[in-house]
Design a protein around this motif. Sequence first.
Motif, PDB file in Angstrom:
ATOM      1  N   PRO A 112       0.805  -1.230   0.000  1.00 14.24           N
ATOM      2  CA  PRO A 112       0.000   0.000   0.000  1.00 14.24           C
ATOM      3  C   PRO A 112       0.836   1.277   0.000  1.00 14.24           C
ATOM      4  CG  PRO A 112      -0.890  -1.584   1.565  1.00 14.24           C
ATOM      5  CD  PRO A 112       0.428  -2.138   1.109  1.00 14.24           C
ATOM      6  N   GLU A 113       1.954   1.274   0.716  1.00 13.54           N
ATOM      7  CA  GLU A 113       2.789   2.480   0.754  1.00 13.54           C
ATOM      8  C   GLU A 113       3.325   2.806  -0.634  1.00 13.54           C
ATOM      9  OE1 GLU A 113       2.933   0.009   2.967  1.00 13.54           O
ATOM     10  OE2 GLU A 113       2.057   1.122   4.656  1.00 13.54           O
ATOM     11  N   ASP A 116       0.619   4.380  -2.617  1.00 15.74           N
ATOM     12  CA  ASP A 116       0.472   5.771  -2.185  1.00 15.74           C
ATOM     13  C   ASP A 116       1.508   6.666  -2.867  1.00 15.74           C
ATOM     14  OD1 ASP A 116      -0.251   8.074  -0.854  1.00 15.74           O
ATOM     15  OD2 ASP A 116       0.232   7.332   1.143  1.00 15.74           O
ATOM     16  N   LYS A 142      -9.606  -7.499   4.835  1.00 12.58           N
ATOM     17  CA  LYS A 142      -9.231  -6.486   5.824  1.00 12.58           C
ATOM     18  C   LYS A 142      -8.162  -5.541   5.289  1.00 12.58           C
ATOM     19  CE  LYS A 142     -10.400  -9.444   9.778  1.00 12.58           C
ATOM     20  NZ  LYS A 142      -9.871 -10.169  10.963  1.00 12.58           N
ATOM     21  N   GLU A 143      -7.579  -5.884   4.144  1.00  7.78           N
ATOM     22  CA  GLU A 143      -6.586  -5.007   3.525  1.00  7.78           C
ATOM     23  C   GLU A 143      -7.227  -3.756   2.914  1.00  7.78           C
ATOM     24  OE1 GLU A 143      -4.302  -7.284   0.642  1.00  7.78           O
ATOM     25  OE2 GLU A 143      -4.542  -9.087   1.872  1.00  7.78           O
ATOM     26  N   PRO A 145      -9.650  -1.377   3.762  1.00 12.81           N
ATOM     27  CA  PRO A 145      -9.774  -0.054   4.390  1.00 12.81           C
ATOM     28  C   PRO A 145      -8.515   0.796   4.257  1.00 12.81           C
ATOM     29  CG  PRO A 145     -10.804  -1.709   5.770  1.00 12.81           C
ATOM     30  CD  PRO A 145     -10.124  -2.448   4.666  1.00 12.81           C
ATOM     31  N   LYS A 146      -7.349   0.179   4.391  1.00 13.91           N
ATOM     32  CA  LYS A 146      -6.094   0.910   4.228  1.00 13.91           C
ATOM     33  C   LYS A 146      -5.936   1.396   2.791  1.00 13.91           C
ATOM     34  CE  LYS A 146      -1.869   2.383   4.925  1.00 13.91           C
ATOM     35  NZ  LYS A 146      -1.602   3.653   5.634  1.00 13.91           N
ATOM     36  N   LEU A 147      -6.269   0.536   1.839  1.00 10.80           N
ATOM     37  CA  LEU A 147      -6.176   0.921   0.429  1.00 10.80           C
ATOM     38  C   LEU A 147      -7.150   2.054   0.105  1.00 10.80           C
ATOM     39  CD1 LEU A 147      -5.931  -2.670  -1.064  1.00 10.80           C
ATOM     40  CD2 LEU A 147      -4.134  -0.928  -1.182  1.00 10.80           C
ATOM     41  N   GLU A 149      -8.302   4.254   2.135  1.00 12.23           N
ATOM     42  CA  GLU A 149      -7.769   5.464   2.773  1.00 12.23           C
ATOM     43  C   GLU A 149      -6.758   6.141   1.844  1.00 12.23           C
ATOM     44  OE1 GLU A 149      -4.882   6.345   6.575  1.00 12.23           O
ATOM     45  OE2 GLU A 149      -6.437   4.805   6.805  1.00 12.23           O
ATOM     46  N   ILE A 150      -5.958   5.346   1.164  1.00  9.53           N
ATOM     47  CA  ILE A 150      -4.986   5.895   0.206  1.00  9.53           C
ATOM     48  C   ILE A 150      -5.708   6.482  -0.998  1.00  9.53           C
ATOM     49  CG2 ILE A 150      -3.153   5.263  -1.422  1.00  9.53           C
ATOM     50  CD1 ILE A 150      -2.286   3.165   0.732  1.00  9.53           C
TER      51      ILE A 150
END
Length: 311
Positions: A112-113, A116, A142-143, A145-147, A149-150
Motif C-alpha cells: 500500500p505504501e 500511495d 481487511k486489507e 480499508p487501508k487501500l 484510505e490511500i
Amino acid sequence: MRYYFAPMEGITGHLYRKAHRDIFGAADKYFTPFLVPHTSRNFNSREKNDILPEHNEGSYLVPQILTNRAEDFIRLSKALSEYGYEEVNLNLGCPSKTVVSKGKGAGFLADPEAVDHFLEEVFSALSIKVSVKTRIGVEDAKEFPKLLEIYNKYPLEELIIHPRLQTDYYKNHPNLEVFAQSVVDSKNPVCYNGDLFTKTDYESFRERFPQTERVMFGRGLITNPALIRTLREGKPLFKEELMQFHDRILSDYEAMKIGDRNVLFKMKELWFYMITLFSDYKKAHKRIKKAQNLSVYREAVERLCAECELR
C-alpha cells in the motif's frame, strides 16, 4: 445510470468495440485491454492500432495502463493525451499470476505504501483524469480499508471496485459487504464491477445499491453483447443480430490478414462466452472447437444457428 464495458485481453480490441457500438449501441465508456509501458517506444503496433482515434470514433474510450512505476505511467499518459485522450485508468485488478509476480495489477496492492507514493507522483505530474480499477486486496478483505484510505487522498475520476481478492481470481462471490462500506467511505465516485451476467443480476444489485450510479460489465457483456441495451430499452438479444455481430467481427479479423489459424483462435475464444446463450449447445460447441479451417468453422456456426435456440 452509466454502463461501462470492461476490457478483456484478446477479445475487446477496437474491431470488437466498434462492432458492438454499431450493432447494439455504445457503452458509456469502453476500456482498452491493458497497455504495458515499453522501454524503447510508447506503443507497439497492436497497441497503437487499438488506441488510434480514427479506430474509436463514436466511443468514449479509456486507455488502461498496467505498471507499478509512476514514471512509466506518467510518460504513457502524456503520450495518450497527445492522441486526444482525456482520461486514463490504472489497472490494480488483474489477478494473473504472471502479472502479480511482477508486483503489478492486483499484485501491487500488497504494498500500500508503494501505491500511495505512485499516486502521489502521478497526481503531481499529470493534468489528465485518472481512474483506478482495483480489487479489495491480495489475501484478506481487511486489507481494503487501508487501500481505500490511500485512494481517498487523491482526486480520482472514479474508483472502479471489483470486490474480490487477488487470490479469488474469478472464483467465490464478490464481497458485497466490503463494497457497501466502500460506497459509504469513498470520497471518489464509485463504480461496481463483478458478476453482473444478466438483467436479473443487475436488478438485484440495484435493489441493494440504488445509490451506485456506475456499473462495469465484463464477462456478462461479452456473453450477451445486448445486455446494456436490454437494461436501457428493454430490448432483448435476437439470434439474427448476434449472428450479424459474429459475421462482422469474423470479416474484420479476416481483413487484417493475420492468417486463418489466428482468426479461428480469436473466434473460438469469443464462443467460449457466447455459446452459453444457446440451449442444448454442447454438440454444436464441440464442432466449433474442432474446426481447423474457416470453411468448417462457418459450417459449424451455421449448424449452431439452425439447431439451437437462444435461451
